[in-house]
Design a protein around this motif. Structure first.
Motif, short mmCIF file in Angstrom:
data_model
loop_
_atom_site.label_atom_id
_atom_site.label_comp_id
_atom_site.label_asym_id
_atom_site.label_seq_id
_atom_site.Cartn_x
_atom_site.Cartn_y
_atom_site.Cartn_z
N ARG A 147 0.83 -1.20 0.00
CA ARG A 147 0.00 0.00 0.00
C ARG A 147 0.87 1.26 0.00
O ARG A 147 1.82 1.37 0.78
N SER A 148 0.49 2.20 -0.82
CA SER A 148 1.11 3.52 -0.81
C SER A 148 0.51 4.34 0.33
O SER A 148 -0.54 3.98 0.89
N PRO A 149 1.11 5.48 0.69
CA PRO A 149 0.49 6.35 1.71
C PRO A 149 -0.94 6.73 1.35
O PRO A 149 -1.81 6.77 2.23
N ALA A 150 -1.21 7.00 0.08
CA ALA A 150 -2.57 7.37 -0.32
C ALA A 150 -3.53 6.21 -0.11
O ALA A 150 -4.69 6.41 0.30
N GLU A 151 -3.07 4.99 -0.38
CA GLU A 151 -3.94 3.83 -0.19
C GLU A 151 -4.16 3.54 1.29
O GLU A 151 -5.25 3.11 1.69
N VAL A 152 -3.14 3.77 2.11
CA VAL A 152 -3.32 3.64 3.56
C VAL A 152 -4.36 4.63 4.05
O VAL A 152 -5.28 4.28 4.80
N GLU A 153 -4.26 5.86 3.59
CA GLU A 153 -5.23 6.88 4.01
C GLU A 153 -6.64 6.51 3.59
O GLU A 153 -7.61 6.71 4.33
N ALA A 154 -6.78 5.94 2.40
CA ALA A 154 -8.11 5.56 1.90
C ALA A 154 -8.72 4.43 2.72
O ALA A 154 -9.94 4.28 2.75
N ASP A 155 -7.89 3.61 3.37
CA ASP A 155 -8.38 2.49 4.16
C ASP A 155 -8.77 2.88 5.58
O ASP A 155 -9.24 2.05 6.35
N VAL A 156 -8.54 4.13 5.94
CA VAL A 156 -8.84 4.60 7.30
C VAL A 156 -10.11 5.44 7.25
O VAL A 156 -10.24 6.33 6.41
N ALA A 157 -11.03 5.16 8.15
CA ALA A 157 -12.32 5.84 8.09
C ALA A 157 -12.25 7.28 8.59
O ALA A 157 -12.68 8.20 7.90
N TRP A 158 -11.73 7.50 9.80
CA TRP A 158 -11.78 8.82 10.40
C TRP A 158 -10.37 9.33 10.67
O TRP A 158 -9.47 8.59 11.04
N ARG A 159 -10.18 10.65 10.55
CA ARG A 159 -8.89 11.30 10.81
C ARG A 159 -7.75 10.60 10.06
O ARG A 159 -6.66 10.37 10.59
N ALA A 160 -8.03 10.30 8.81
CA ALA A 160 -7.09 9.50 8.04
C ALA A 160 -5.80 10.24 7.73
O ALA A 160 -4.71 9.66 7.77
N ALA A 161 -5.91 11.53 7.39
CA ALA A 161 -4.73 12.27 6.96
C ALA A 161 -3.70 12.39 8.08
O ALA A 161 -2.50 12.19 7.85
N SER A 162 -4.14 12.68 9.29
CA SER A 162 -3.19 12.83 10.39
C SER A 162 -2.56 11.50 10.75
O SER A 162 -1.36 11.43 11.06
N PHE A 163 -3.33 10.42 10.71
CA PHE A 163 -2.77 9.10 10.99
C PHE A 163 -1.70 8.73 9.98
O PHE A 163 -0.59 8.30 10.34
N THR A 164 -2.00 8.92 8.70
CA THR A 164 -1.04 8.56 7.65
C THR A 164 0.20 9.43 7.72
O THR A 164 1.33 8.94 7.55
#
Length: 346
Positions: free
Chosen positions: A77-94
């Motif tokens: 998974r790329s960073p963008a794909e990781v972010e897409a797999d997270v429901a809430w507050r995805a950008a800060s987590f990634t």
């Protein structure tokens, strides 16, 4: 396991890909026999025959020659794909995960999750800046408490019927208690999502150990309106019967390869399945479908009856040899192929 849902469209058709025009006519199969019904002529009427509803099904198999580097990119998974797999507050987590190699995330789940809480499993492979890493996860906090089913809707657009009430009753986010600010911002969509349309989110909330549910008004079952960053939102929630657990899950990255080639060298045996037409490496009846696709044929079937066994067997074989569900990587006659099955059920 609790499912966090974010809006949008409920599908009546379960699609794992797209089905094309069939290259083979469906072979009908006999309808199941409902059995013999015994009646007593003097008292018991004969019930109507059982009706069986047929469902549309379609399969398509495609084999595409690819390189090792392509396979490496696809399984990580790329960073963008990781972010897409997270429901809430995805950008800060990634951002934290890829910048610092470590990030902590709240996951609300059942007291005994089906697997482990959180969106990623141990060993999930990610790639960034040409390097490949594995995720490791561990639960660093656990708090069980009353669960609240929350619904968040917005931004409410000017001109809508609900806008006048929202504008009149809304309170600024800053005016809420710190407890309610956590409730509201947990599932707040990022600015780009708010700019692109209206978001409706459903999520389960458990107050953290340091927060008192009595300090919250957003969970009292009534609709409330909140003004945030110039937008208006409606939020409401009510307590459900069963408790849930608020987990704090720590994710960390461990580098496993500094290039796609190095990654494939260490994972080739687990990612790639070598097959030979004559040695039974693909058993019948799946073999006819798998090798036809690997030979460049477009293999598909559609119909309203049960598909012939070879199509169902080929689907099972791909899933059994796949690192990612409907896609398997196969070495055949010295060439690496991506072998994919698409299935439609309606």
């Amino acid at each position: 396991m609790l499912r966090h849902t974010a809006l949008l469209v409920a599908l009546l058709v379960l699609v794992a890909g797209c089905a094309g025009t069939p290259s083979e006519t469906a072979t009908p199969t006999a309808t199941d026999d409902p059995g013999t019904i015994t009646t007593h002529a003097d008292t018991t009427p004969t019930p109507p025959p059982t009706t069986y509803v047929s469902h549309y099904r379609a399969y398509e198999y495609e084999a595409t020659p690819i390189t090792d580097a392509t396979m490496a990119r696809e399984v990580a998974r790329s960073p963008a794909e990781v972010e897409a797999d997270v429901a809430w507050r995805a950008a800060s987590f990634t951002r934290d995960l890829f910048a610092d190699g470590r990030a902590v995330r709240v996951a609300i789940d059942d007291p005994t999750p089906e697997a482990t809480p959180g969106p990623f499993e141990n060993g999930t492979v990610v790639r960034s800046n040409g390097t490949y890493s594995e995720m490791a996860k561990r639960v660093v906090g656990r708090h069980e408490g009353p669960a609240y089913e929350m619904r968040l809707h917005g931004p409410i657009r000017e001109g809508r019927e609900a806008y006048a009430r929202a504008d009149r009753e809304a309170v600024n986010l800053s005016a809420l208690s710190s407890v309610d600010r956590r409730v509201f911002t947990y599932a707040l969509p990022p600015p780009r999502a708010r700019d692109s349309g209206v978001v409706s989110a459903g999520y389960t909330w458990v107050f953290p150990a340091d927060a008192a549910p009595s300090d919250s008004v957003l969970t009292d079952g009534d609709p409330h309106y909140v003004r945030y960053d110039g937008d208006l939102f409606r939020i409401e929630g009510e307590r459900r019967g069963q408790p849930a657990v608020r987990y704090r899950v720590e994710y960390s990255l461990r580098q496993v390869a500094d290039s796609a080639a190095a990654f494939v060298d260490t994972r080739r045996d687990s990612l790639v399945t070598p097959v030979v037409r004559t040695n039974g490496s693909v058993p019948d009846p799946a073999a006819s479908v798998v090798f036809a696709a690997l030979s460049g044929e477009r293999v598909s079937w559609e119909g309203t009856e049960t598909a012939p066994p070879r199509y169902r067997a080929a689907e099972t074989w791909i899933y059994d040899h796949s690192p990612s569900g409907r896609t398997a990587y196969v070495r055949y006659d010295g060439q690496l192929y991506r072998l994919r099955v698409s299935k439609v059920v309606a």
